[in-house]
Design an enzyme around this catalytic site. Structure first.
Site, short mmCIF file in Angstrom:
data_model
loop_
_atom_site.label_atom_id
_atom_site.label_comp_id
_atom_site.label_asym_id
_atom_site.label_seq_id
_atom_site.Cartn_x
_atom_site.Cartn_y
_atom_site.Cartn_z
N PRO A 172 0.87 -1.30 0.14
CA PRO A 172 0.11 0.03 -0.12
C PRO A 172 0.78 1.35 0.01
O PRO A 172 0.47 2.28 -0.23
CB PRO A 172 -0.78 -0.13 1.29
CG PRO A 172 -0.02 -1.08 2.19
CD PRO A 172 0.87 -1.94 1.29
N ASP B 184 2.11 2.12 -12.30
CA ASP B 184 1.23 2.90 -12.19
C ASP B 184 1.12 3.80 -11.18
O ASP B 184 1.87 3.78 -10.18
CB ASP B 184 -0.14 2.21 -12.73
CG ASP B 184 -0.45 1.05 -11.84
OD1 ASP B 184 -0.54 1.33 -10.76
OD2 ASP B 184 -0.74 0.25 -12.29
N LYS C 188 -3.33 5.14 -14.63
CA LYS C 188 -4.72 5.46 -15.22
C LYS C 188 -5.13 6.35 -14.08
O LYS C 188 -4.76 6.21 -12.92
CB LYS C 188 -5.63 4.11 -15.25
CG LYS C 188 -5.34 3.30 -16.45
CD LYS C 188 -6.04 2.01 -16.36
CE LYS C 188 -5.11 0.90 -15.67
NZ LYS C 188 -5.75 -0.32 -15.58
N GLY D 288 0.14 -1.49 -7.14
CA GLY D 288 0.07 -1.14 -5.74
C GLY D 288 -0.69 -2.35 -5.08
O GLY D 288 -1.54 -2.98 -5.84
N GLY D 289 -0.65 -2.40 -3.84
CA GLY D 289 -1.06 -3.45 -2.97
C GLY D 289 -0.87 -5.07 -3.52
O GLY D 289 0.43 -5.24 -3.60
N MET E 81 -12.22 2.31 -3.68
CA MET E 81 -12.40 3.23 -4.94
C MET E 81 -12.53 4.52 -4.29
O MET E 81 -12.11 4.62 -3.26
CB MET E 81 -13.89 2.96 -5.35
CG MET E 81 -14.92 3.03 -4.37
SD MET E 81 -16.76 2.73 -4.92
CE MET E 81 -17.02 4.30 -6.26
C1 LIG Z 1 -7.61 -0.49 -8.35
S1 LIG Z 1 -7.82 -0.66 -6.59
C2 LIG Z 1 -6.22 -1.42 -6.49
C3 LIG Z 1 -5.93 -2.32 -5.13
C4 LIG Z 1 -4.69 -2.91 -4.96
N1 LIG Z 1 -4.33 -3.84 -5.94
C5 LIG Z 1 -4.67 -3.62 -3.60
O1 LIG Z 1 -4.45 -4.70 -3.34
O2 LIG Z 1 -4.58 -2.85 -2.40
C6 LIG Z 1 -7.26 1.03 -6.10
C7 LIG Z 1 -7.87 1.35 -4.80
O3 LIG Z 1 -7.13 0.82 -3.51
C8 LIG Z 1 -7.16 1.73 -2.76
N2 LIG Z 1 -5.84 1.90 -2.14
C9 LIG Z 1 -4.66 1.29 -2.63
N3 LIG Z 1 -3.63 1.47 -1.79
C10 LIG Z 1 -4.18 2.70 -0.97
C11 LIG Z 1 -3.60 3.53 0.12
N4 LIG Z 1 -2.16 3.52 0.18
N5 LIG Z 1 -4.33 4.21 1.01
C12 LIG Z 1 -5.66 4.22 0.82
N6 LIG Z 1 -6.16 3.41 -0.27
C13 LIG Z 1 -5.43 2.98 -1.02
C14 LIG Z 1 -8.00 2.98 -2.97
O4 LIG Z 1 -9.17 2.60 -2.58
C15 LIG Z 1 -7.87 2.80 -4.45
O5 LIG Z 1 -8.89 3.37 -5.07
#
Ligand SMILES: C[S@@+](CC[C@H](N)C(=O)[O-])C[C@H]1O[C@@H](n2cnc3c(N)ncnc32)[C@H](O)[C@@H]1O
Length: 470
Positions: A226, A249, A271, A302-303, A384
């Site tokens: 994250p 990204d 994006k 990310g994530g 989101m």
């Molecule tokens: C397309 S999703 C991708 C999720 C990612 N694959 C994951 O496992 O965290 C993107 C959303 O993840 C959330 N997100 C990801 N990293 C974040 C962070 N550091 N803080 C808050 N929200 C986060 C937000 O809601 C963002 O709109």
């Protein structure tokens, strides 16, 4: 150097341990790892030693120490808490020319074992020549984190091919060059990611001179977590430092990006809402194209790549093109962000289930399973942006959730830019608008949000006033 590091083969050879307590037990376990035939001499034995003896792993001699017990030993360890006994063992062993180790008494030792990093058949021992064992252990920990646990498997597979390599390359120089190429090539990552058959095939191809098929690149689909770079896995970091090209990204934090190999080509395919820089299908094709050019391609996300990350689609395309790949999980936003916000996602008193959802506005409306989201005793995590949040609150209230249900919106969780807005379903929209949050933001809905009052622990530096509580 006061002592020469050597590795002694003690398989099935007699090693005598004098002492039956906790320290002796540790030494016995170590000797057993090297397949020694161990005899332990002591008036009393630890429970573990008795269990080992019961299953025939070691022999126990219940007696006080006598020099004759050392006869025929190839190594002796003294681990009693009586200094006089330890000194006698040391003298007797020296007289018999048997290497002796006395626990915590470097002056009485003729050998020490050091701190061991075991990646059998690769074994590393760190010694401080008895002067600073804690420092040696610290060095060991550092090496442990640097050396993937699968290193032993690489050595084992290399061992399977030793004879073939010897037969093919006449000189030791040619053999060395071959192994150097192998160990810097894709075979290593195949083994470390558990694809041992593919690793063997690569080696066989190299030996059969089918280099073309071996020179194919590969894709590392890596979860970058994250935001906080300390949350990367060892494997993620290792692959980030090996890639030729990195496709990333917007969700990957600058701190994580800073750890990608400096010479790697960076390609941004970010994006943002309403502004698709590169459609997903083109990203999928780009990954395959670069790998087929022979490059090691890092697809950094990310994530976690498999949680709302479209990782599945990307590897489907790779599969179609026959491109080798591996997937490295990352800490998903729900995990990382909730931890750093002090909000456990489940709790015996408040939530026994947790729902991860994402939604996209279609024609200005959200198409979500509202009834499932409105169930009691669960936490709902919404992946989101902020657009649509007001609608989610309204719909949940409409479906029977209390307007007083607590909600937290976390901006850029786990980073120094983290900001948390705590509100209720009824007043969330107004509070979020007032806070001026920046993407990415995660929303956590459920009674567990109350726990933040007690459990908040992370203090990001960029916002002295980072939390707006209701
Ligand atoms: C397309 S999703 C991708 C999720 C990612 N694959 C994951 O496992 O965290 C993107 C959303 O993840 C959330 N997100 C990801 N990293 C974040 C962070 N550091 N803080 C808050 N929200 C986060 C937000 O809601 C963002 O709109």
């Amino acid at each position: 150097m006061q002592a020469l590091p050597i590795f002694i083969n003690i398989t099935n050879r007699l090693c005598v341990v004098i002492g039956g307590g906790e320290v002796a037990t540790r030494k016995v376990s170590m000797l057993l790892k090297a397949n020694a035939a161990v005899t332990v001499v002591s008036p009393e034995f630890s429970h573990e030693l008795q269990e080992m003896a019961a299953v025939g792993k070691i022999q126990l001699i219940q007696a006080s120490y006598a020099a004759s017990q050392l006869n025929g030993a190839c190594l002796v360890v003294a681990a009693t808490d009586a200094q006089a006994v330890n000194a006698a063992v040391s003298n007797d062993a020296k007289a018999l020319n048997i290497p002796v180790n006395v626990v915590d008494a470097p002056d009485l030792c003729t050998f020490t074992m050091g701190s061991i990093i075991d990646r059998s058949p690769v074994v590393i021992a760190v010694s401080s020549e008895g002067k600073a064992p804690v420092l040696a252990r610290y060095v060991r920990t550092k090496i442990e984190t640097m050396l993937p646990t699968g290193y032993g498997r690489i050595a084992a597979i290399a061992g399977e091919f030793r004879d073939q390599v010897k037969a093919k390359f006449a000189t030791s120089q040619a053999r060395r060059r071959f192994w150097e190429d192998v160990l810097q090539g894709p075979m290593v990552e195949r083994v470390l990611s558990g694809q041992e058959q593919a690793a063997r095939q690569l080696l066989q191809n190299l030996l059969d001179d089918q280099e073309a098929s071996t020179n194919k690149g590969e894709v590392f689909l890596v979860g970058g977590g994250p935001g906080d770079p300390d949350l990367l896995t060892f494997r993620a970091l290792r692959l980030m430092q090996q890639c030729d090209v990195c496709i990333y990204d917007k969700l990957v934090s600058p701190e994580v990006m800073a750890l990608v190999r400096r010479d790697a080509e960076l390609i941004y395919v970010g994006k943002s809402r309403d502004q698709h820089t590169l459609p997903q299908q083109e990203i999928n094709e780009l990954l395959a194209k670069l790998a087929l050019q022979g490059k090691r391609v890092l697809r950094l996300k990310g994530g976690d790549p498999f949680i709302f990350g479209r990782g599945g689609e990307e590897i489907e395309t790779l599969m179609q093109h026959g491109v080798p790949f591996q997937v490295v999980p990352g800490i998903t936003a729900a995990n990382g962000v909730s931890s750093y916000a002090g909000i456990p996602l489940t709790h015996r008193d408040y939530a026994q289930a947790c729902l991860f959802i994402t939604g996209h506005l279609k024609d200005g409306t959200l198409d979500l399973d509202w009834r499932a989201m409105a169930r009691p005793r669960q936490t709902v995590v919404v992946y989101m942006g902020l657009v649509g949040l007001a609608q989610i609150c309204e719909k949940l209230i409409e479906h029977g959730v209390s307007p007083a249900m607590p909600v937290a919106v976390v901006q850029q969780g786990t980073t120094q830019r983290q900001k948390v807005v705590v509100a209720t379903l009824a007043d969330l929209a107004a509070k979020v608008a007032a806070a001026g949050l920046k993407a990415p933001c995660l929303t956590i809905i459920g009674e567990v949000v109350h726990l933040r009052e007690k459990l908040a622990w992370f203090e990001p530096k960029e916002h002295a006033e980072n939390s707006i509580q209701n």
